[in-house]
Motif scaffolding. Structure first.
Motif, PDB file in Angstrom:
ATOM      1  N   VAL A  42       0.841  -1.202   0.000  1.00  0.00           N
ATOM      2  CA  VAL A  42       0.000   0.000   0.000  1.00  0.00           C
ATOM      3  C   VAL A  42       0.874   1.250   0.000  1.00  0.00           C
ATOM      4  CG1 VAL A  42      -1.673   1.339   1.344  1.00  0.00           C
ATOM      5  CG2 VAL A  42      -1.951  -1.140   1.114  1.00  0.00           C
ATOM      6  N   LEU A  43       1.928   1.235   0.821  1.00  0.00           N
ATOM      7  CA  LEU A  43       2.833   2.382   0.890  1.00  0.00           C
ATOM      8  C   LEU A  43       3.547   2.605  -0.438  1.00  0.00           C
ATOM      9  CD1 LEU A  43       4.463   1.899   4.407  1.00  0.00           C
ATOM     10  CD2 LEU A  43       3.129   3.870   3.672  1.00  0.00           C
ATOM     11  N   ALA A  44       3.984   1.507  -1.076  1.00  0.00           N
ATOM     12  CA  ALA A  44       4.698   1.621  -2.346  1.00  0.00           C
ATOM     13  C   ALA A  44       3.801   2.249  -3.418  1.00  0.00           C
ATOM     14  CB  ALA A  44       5.191   0.249  -2.793  1.00  0.00           C
ATOM     15  N   ASP A  45       2.549   1.810  -3.461  1.00  0.00           N
ATOM     16  CA  ASP A  45       1.607   2.384  -4.428  1.00  0.00           C
ATOM     17  C   ASP A  45       1.368   3.868  -4.150  1.00  0.00           C
ATOM     18  OD1 ASP A  45       1.363  -0.059  -5.645  1.00  0.00           O
ATOM     19  OD2 ASP A  45      -0.469  -0.624  -4.574  1.00  0.00           O
ATOM     20  N   SER A  46       1.243   4.186  -2.878  1.00  0.00           N
ATOM     21  CA  SER A  46       0.994   5.571  -2.488  1.00  0.00           C
ATOM     22  C   SER A  46       2.199   6.453  -2.803  1.00  0.00           C
ATOM     23  CB  SER A  46       0.665   5.635  -0.995  1.00  0.00           C
ATOM     24  OG  SER A  46       0.188   6.895  -0.632  1.00  0.00           O
ATOM     25  N   LEU A  47       3.426   5.916  -2.607  1.00  0.00           N
ATOM     26  CA  LEU A  47       4.634   6.685  -2.917  1.00  0.00           C
ATOM     27  C   LEU A  47       4.734   6.918  -4.425  1.00  0.00           C
ATOM     28  CD1 LEU A  47       7.274   7.918  -1.735  1.00  0.00           C
ATOM     29  CD2 LEU A  47       8.385   5.753  -2.321  1.00  0.00           C
ATOM     30  N   HIS A  48       4.343   5.906  -5.205  1.00  0.00           N
ATOM     31  CA  HIS A  48       4.357   6.049  -6.665  1.00  0.00           C
ATOM     32  C   HIS A  48       3.454   7.219  -7.096  1.00  0.00           C
ATOM     33  CE1 HIS A  48       4.341   4.999 -10.920  1.00  0.00           C
ATOM     34  NE2 HIS A  48       3.013   4.999 -10.882  1.00  0.00           N
ATOM     35  N   LYS A  49       2.286   7.318  -6.504  1.00  0.00           N
ATOM     36  CA  LYS A  49       1.366   8.420  -6.827  1.00  0.00           C
ATOM     37  C   LYS A  49       1.969   9.762  -6.431  1.00  0.00           C
ATOM     38  CE  LYS A  49      -2.797   5.597  -6.309  1.00  0.00           C
ATOM     39  NZ  LYS A  49      -4.055   5.372  -5.536  1.00  0.00           N
ATOM     40  N   TYR A  50       2.688   9.756  -5.293  1.00  0.00           N
ATOM     41  CA  TYR A  50       3.334  10.989  -4.832  1.00  0.00           C
ATOM     42  C   TYR A  50       4.373  11.470  -5.844  1.00  0.00           C
ATOM     43  CZ  TYR A  50       6.777  13.808  -2.293  1.00  0.00           C
ATOM     44  OH  TYR A  50       7.671  14.777  -1.916  1.00  0.00           O
ATOM     45  N   TYR A  51       5.246  10.562  -6.284  1.00  0.00           N
ATOM     46  CA  TYR A  51       6.273  10.933  -7.248  1.00  0.00           C
ATOM     47  C   TYR A  51       5.653  11.334  -8.595  1.00  0.00           C
ATOM     48  CZ  TYR A  51      10.210   9.489  -4.319  1.00  0.00           C
ATOM     49  OH  TYR A  51      11.154   9.405  -3.328  1.00  0.00           O
TER      50      TYR A  51
END
Length: 422
Positions: free
Chosen positions: A357-366
């Protein structure tokens, strides 16, 4: 050449492997007469292991019709029965004899080592049977050593309340991604952070316990902004908090120390321990009488303040300069990795899902930051995690020696809280 005495348990030292000589057990290349039967080295060693070990517990894999194939047995039971049928006997086994003593090269090397050892003076370590470092720092153990007992019960009761309470969200946060909510939660935890800090001159039991409580509560308050974590059953949340609080608390303070130094609010040899105070490594007086009978100088062999707090990582935080969102990912990812590894089972699956979940959320952030190629940036962030793990591994070696020497006299009501503290 075979042994001159067939009944002997070992063959002559001059024995050698002969292509024309076959082992009666496996029909492979023979060596000599062992335990009364012409065998190879392997079968002789096998018979010795079975007699001295677990031979009586072996079972046949098939129906007691096993045979060797290409010089190899695949059934220990039938191989042992074959040894007995051919007359091998354990009567002459030398129980203090090395399995390879029949080797001429082995005997020659052993003779040389013995001569060398006789010419080497006996050291203190060899005479006492104790490593030099431990011998030098060994303390007398008193029969009535006083121990300090730390009760974490009241602290954990406060944590339970936090884990059972829904955090307050502002209207603007409801549509945030997971990592954005965690970033918002970090800012909420840091609301009390002051720029002008009190310099602590003494650091003892009271200050240490206060720091532990602060880290526990900060971790619990922060992670409750993690939607997927908040939905877990209480017992799972509670176990995970107990596993990650110490890592999260110290890394968060390391990042704050780095920020303070960049802004000129903290010296190079100072560490921000709380929202209103800091310590100077060179000037702080540590009261350690409540936890050890060792002096401060002796304790530096095992645990000095800069290493304890992770000082080497401050420079990494300054150089990489993570944003608040990147810092949240770094803290979350490392804590979840260690928690899953420690608790295992269902927790390993839970932490893996949370990391996804965190990895997906970080991808959206970048993506929002228009950083389509962020692999290099992410690799830099993860170097901090690797540096932290390497530092903790080095500390564990020193702490292990400290426990051997009975250096610390503290007992905790919940020792599992410190499973990642070293």
């Amino acid at each position: 050449m075979s042994c001159s005495t067939p009944s002997s348990s070992e063959c002559s030292i001059e024995s050698f492997e002969n292509n024309d000589f076959k082992c009666e057990i496996c029909l492979g290349k023979g060596h000599g007469n062992h335990f009364g039967v012409n065998t190879c080295r392997a079968c002789a060693a096998f018979f010795r292991r079975m007699i001295l070990g677990t031979g009586h517990r072996q079972k046949c894999r098939l129906q007691k019709t096993c045979r060797p194939k290409n010089g190899r047995w695949f059934c220990k039971k039938c191989r042992l029965e074959k040894c007995y049928d051919l007359g091998m006997t354990p009567d002459n086994i030398q129980y203090d004899r090395d399995a390879f003593q029949s080797s001429q090269l082995f005997l020659e090397n052993r003779r040389k080592r013995k001569i060398e050892e006789e010419n080497i003076p006996t050291s203190v370590e060899k005479f006492m049977g104790v490593p030099h470092l431990i011998f030098q720092f060994r303390k007398e153990k008193y029969s009535k050593q006083l121990w300090t007992y730390i009760d974490f019960g009241p602290f954990l009761e406060d944590v339970e309340i936090v884990l059972k309470t829904e955090p307050e969200f502002e209207a603007k946060t409801l549509r945030m991604t997971t990592i954005e909510k965690l970033t918002y939660g970090l800012k909420q935890v840091r609301r009390k952070q002051q720029n002008h800090l009190y310099l602590m001159n003494n650091f003892g039991k009271e200050e240490t316990c206060s720091l532990w409580k602060s880290q526990l509560m900060s971790t619990a308050n922060w992670i409750m902004y993690f939607n997927e974590f908040r939905k877990l059953p209480f017992h799972q949340k509670f176990e995970m908090i107990k596993c990650m609080w110490n890592v999260w608390g110290r890394l968060e303070r390391l990042s704050m120390t780095a920020e303070m130094r960049v802004n000129g609010l903290c010296g190079k040899r100072q560490f921000v321990v709380s929202h209103d105070s800091l310590i100077d490594y060179d000037e702080v007086a540590c009261d350690t009488q409540w936890s050890t009978s060792y002096t401060q100088e002796e304790l530096k062999m095992f645990l000095d303040p800069p290493t304890y707090y992770g000082e080497p990582l401050v420079e990494s935080f300054i150089n990489i300069n993570p944003t608040d969102t990147e810092l949240v990912f770094l803290l979350s990812n490392l804590c979840l990795r260690l928690t899953g590894k420690k608790l295992g089972g269902e927790f390993e699956e839970i932490t893996q899902k949370l990391q996804d979940v965190l990895a997906d959320s970080l991808h959206k952030y970048y993506k929002q930051m228009e950083m389509s190629r962020y692999a290099h940036r992410l690799a830099k962030l993860l170097t901090i995690s690797n540096e932290w793990l390497a530092l903790m591994n080095r500390r564990k070696e020193r702490i292990h020696i400290a426990y051997i020497l009975d250096a610390f006299h503290v007992k905790f009501s919940h020792p599992e809280l410190f499973q990642y503290s070293c």
